[in-house]
Design an enzyme around this catalytic site. Sequence first.
Site, PDB file in Angstrom:
ATOM      1  N   SER A 144       0.816  -1.208   0.000  1.00  0.00           N
ATOM      2  CA  SER A 144       0.000   0.000   0.000  1.00  0.00           C
ATOM      3  C   SER A 144       0.852   1.262   0.000  1.00  0.00           C
ATOM      4  O   SER A 144       0.327   2.346  -0.183  1.00  0.00           O
ATOM      5  CB  SER A 144      -0.963   0.011   1.184  1.00  0.00           C
ATOM      6  OG  SER A 144      -0.361  -0.517   2.329  1.00  0.00           O
TER       7      SER A 144
ATOM      8  N   GLU B 204      -6.121  -0.609  -7.396  1.00  0.00           N
ATOM      9  CA  GLU B 204      -5.187   0.307  -8.046  1.00  0.00           C
ATOM     10  C   GLU B 204      -4.136  -0.562  -8.751  1.00  0.00           C
ATOM     11  O   GLU B 204      -3.467  -1.359  -8.094  1.00  0.00           O
ATOM     12  CB  GLU B 204      -4.511   1.221  -7.017  1.00  0.00           C
ATOM     13  CG  GLU B 204      -5.459   2.234  -6.395  1.00  0.00           C
ATOM     14  CD  GLU B 204      -4.791   3.142  -5.363  1.00  0.00           C
ATOM     15  OE1 GLU B 204      -5.299   4.228  -5.143  1.00  0.00           O
ATOM     16  OE2 GLU B 204      -3.769   2.732  -4.760  1.00  0.00           O
TER      17      GLU B 204
HETATM   18  P1  NAD Z   1      -0.986  -9.208   7.884  1.00  0.00           P
HETATM   19  O1  NAD Z   1       0.016  -8.922   8.934  1.00  0.00           O
HETATM   20  O2  NAD Z   1      -2.395  -9.487   8.279  1.00  0.00           O
HETATM   21  O3  NAD Z   1      -0.478 -10.455   7.002  1.00  0.00           O
HETATM   22  C1  NAD Z   1       0.814 -10.581   6.503  1.00  0.00           C
HETATM   23  C2  NAD Z   1       1.149 -12.074   6.453  1.00  0.00           C
HETATM   24  O4  NAD Z   1       2.359 -12.244   5.726  1.00  0.00           O
HETATM   25  C3  NAD Z   1       1.347 -12.687   7.822  1.00  0.00           C
HETATM   26  O5  NAD Z   1       0.505 -13.824   7.939  1.00  0.00           O
HETATM   27  C4  NAD Z   1       2.823 -13.087   7.835  1.00  0.00           C
HETATM   28  O6  NAD Z   1       3.072 -14.276   8.539  1.00  0.00           O
HETATM   29  C5  NAD Z   1       3.104 -13.282   6.367  1.00  0.00           C
HETATM   30  N1  NAD Z   1       4.516 -13.105   5.981  1.00  0.00           N
HETATM   31  C6  NAD Z   1       5.384 -12.180   6.392  1.00  0.00           C
HETATM   32  N2  NAD Z   1       6.560 -12.318   5.759  1.00  0.00           N
HETATM   33  C7  NAD Z   1       6.425 -13.381   4.909  1.00  0.00           C
HETATM   34  C8  NAD Z   1       7.276 -14.019   3.967  1.00  0.00           C
HETATM   35  N3  NAD Z   1       8.511 -13.586   3.761  1.00  0.00           N
HETATM   36  N4  NAD Z   1       6.789 -15.069   3.273  1.00  0.00           N
HETATM   37  C9  NAD Z   1       5.530 -15.520   3.479  1.00  0.00           C
HETATM   38  N5  NAD Z   1       4.690 -14.956   4.345  1.00  0.00           N
HETATM   39  C10 NAD Z   1       5.113 -13.892   5.052  1.00  0.00           C
HETATM   40  O7  NAD Z   1      -0.905  -7.975   6.875  1.00  0.00           O
HETATM   41  P2  NAD Z   1      -2.016  -7.448   5.849  1.00  0.00           P
HETATM   42  O8  NAD Z   1      -2.806  -6.379   6.508  1.00  0.00           O
HETATM   43  O9  NAD Z   1      -2.709  -8.587   5.214  1.00  0.00           O
HETATM   44  O10 NAD Z   1      -1.080  -6.689   4.796  1.00  0.00           O
HETATM   45  C11 NAD Z   1      -0.316  -7.379   3.863  1.00  0.00           C
HETATM   46  C12 NAD Z   1       0.086  -6.443   2.745  1.00  0.00           C
HETATM   47  O11 NAD Z   1      -1.085  -5.835   2.186  1.00  0.00           O
HETATM   48  C13 NAD Z   1       0.981  -5.292   3.158  1.00  0.00           C
HETATM   49  O12 NAD Z   1       1.868  -5.012   2.126  1.00  0.00           O
HETATM   50  C14 NAD Z   1       0.000  -4.158   3.364  1.00  0.00           C
HETATM   51  O13 NAD Z   1       0.586  -2.889   3.228  1.00  0.00           O
HETATM   52  C15 NAD Z   1      -0.967  -4.425   2.237  1.00  0.00           C
HETATM   53  N6  NAD Z   1      -2.304  -3.824   2.406  1.00  0.00           N
HETATM   54  C16 NAD Z   1      -2.956  -3.885   3.599  1.00  0.00           C
HETATM   55  C17 NAD Z   1      -4.228  -3.328   3.727  1.00  0.00           C
HETATM   56  C18 NAD Z   1      -4.987  -3.407   5.025  1.00  0.00           C
HETATM   57  O14 NAD Z   1      -6.003  -2.685   5.175  1.00  0.00           O
HETATM   58  N7  NAD Z   1      -4.598  -4.246   5.957  1.00  0.00           N
HETATM   59  C19 NAD Z   1      -4.827  -2.732   2.612  1.00  0.00           C
HETATM   60  C20 NAD Z   1      -4.148  -2.697   1.395  1.00  0.00           C
HETATM   61  C21 NAD Z   1      -2.881  -3.241   1.306  1.00  0.00           C
END
Ligand code: NAD
Length: 507
Positions: free
Chosen positions: A133, A166
């Site tokens: 993001s 996006e």
């Molecule tokens: P989250 O913490 O809920 O999930 C991330 C997951 O990735 C975890 O389960 C973790 O164990 C796993 N992980 C970490 N490193 C890893 C690796 N090297 N290999 C495999 N798995 C790995 O986070 P999220 O909120 O789902 O966000 C994930 C991504 O999406 C981020 O880049 C975030 O910026 C983006 N994002 C989040 C939102 C939101 O509202 N939460 C919205 C849009 C984009």
Amino acid sequence: MTESKGSWRVATAEAEHATVAVIGAGVMGAGIAQVAAQAGHPVQLMDLREGAAAAAIAQIGKALDGLVTKGRMEAAEREAVMGRLAPAAATAELKDAALVIEVIVEKLEPKQALLRELDALLPPDALIASNTSSISITALANGMTTPRRLVGMHFFNPVPLMKLVEVVCGAETAPSAASAVEQLSRRWGKTPVRAKSTPGFIVNRIARPYYAETLALLQEQAGSHAQLDRALRSAGFRMGPCELMDLIGHDTNYLVTQSVFEANFGDKRYQPSLVQKALVDGGRLGRKSGKGFYNGIPAVTPPVAPVDEDVGAVTLAGQGVLVERLGDWMMTRGVAFERDPAADWQGVAMEGLQLHLTLGRCAAQLAHERHQPGLAVIDWPLSPDRIDGLAIAFAPRVDAESRARAEALLRHFGWEPLVLRDVPGLAVARTIAMLVNEGADAVWQGVCDEAGADTAMKLGVNYPAGPFEWLALLGATRVVDVLDGLFDAYRSERYRVSPLLRQRLWA
Ligand code: NAD
């Protein structure tokens, strides 16, 4: 480089059944896996944490159960979708995927390491996407042998419900790769909007002033958070900025602001707020910690009962869209009034008092310059029938009796008078002008096009209109007047007018 349209497996006729892999089984990864599986793809879900992928799949099963119970999905369809979801234990198992979407922790180094590993593993016709993001797609592609196949695919939370994606292009992203991801997003029932990889992309950039202007108003003690929320809800936003920040979490909202600010080398336009920092420092993170601006979920304010009292003679002054909206509303409410279209200001005149629709100058300044001590400024009545409260600020020499009459007039319209300190641009005008300005700069800098900015803000954050729709409604003159008023008042580059808006004026 020449591009052949069908060079990516996800862009071919059989793409519907191509395997999609999702790495990171957190909130977003699970949502993306669900959407891809519902669209018919076999989906592999992988996570570093043991058992996380299987747990996420079980969670998806529960979400689908809910749909079946509500009659929105057949039980057989649920089974089919679940049959397409499988956990994977290691990256090597994803080698046959046509698209791998990276949804891991929001940190540059682990993302880069994973993308390089995928790049070495996958055949040349497989695409790689990142759901980041805030991190630059150009930076993420650094170190990949084939950076042209990396595309930003930024979903919004909750993924199954939010329509926007996006589609973000880094410096080396192949146009055909972005087109393939766009087509795929449409097949998944989403609305893709193309963005250039710049800080905050579209939504997280254009939305900054929605929070920042209210935080600035709070720092200036312009009014209470409840008043400011009420003013912006009256402009058609589903939630006011403070209740929305409470919902998002101040820690998250503050981090996004900081990241956009730093990525823009400290541009004052995006400067974080001391008010929000104090909330974060004090652990008042919003709903997740039980307290933020509000303690829990704010109570809904009861609608204002219109007051029928004699407000004396009323004249509608000037011309323009907001004057017309005021006039139509006064007729709806049965308020008798005269018209003075030739007046050199816009608003409502009462005996001894002028209520000016704000153009970014505070009441004190206008009263002084116009030699008109009986003067107040009122906010923009964007949608009069939905207004629950309208901001108003009085010049210093308005007496208590005149104030009471002005407030009675607003109550007579059915609007709660939200009496603010005499700040330039009040709440709605200032926020809308800054949202339009940010949208204009995004387009001026080639981040997206005008339609893309409008679509992104309406679908990504549920705004009642997009920046260019507001611009078309209000006109560049009014928006630029407010921004210039703010610039003059604060002498801060934060309020500099986008070149695109200046050009609209001259056009
Ligand atoms: P989250 O913490 O809920 O999930 C991330 C997951 O990735 C975890 O389960 C973790 O164990 C796993 N992980 C970490 N490193 C890893 C690796 N090297 N290999 C495999 N798995 C790995 O986070 P999220 O909120 O789902 O966000 C994930 C991504 O999406 C981020 O880049 C975030 O910026 C983006 N994002 C989040 C939102 C939101 O509202 N939460 C919205 C849009 C984009």
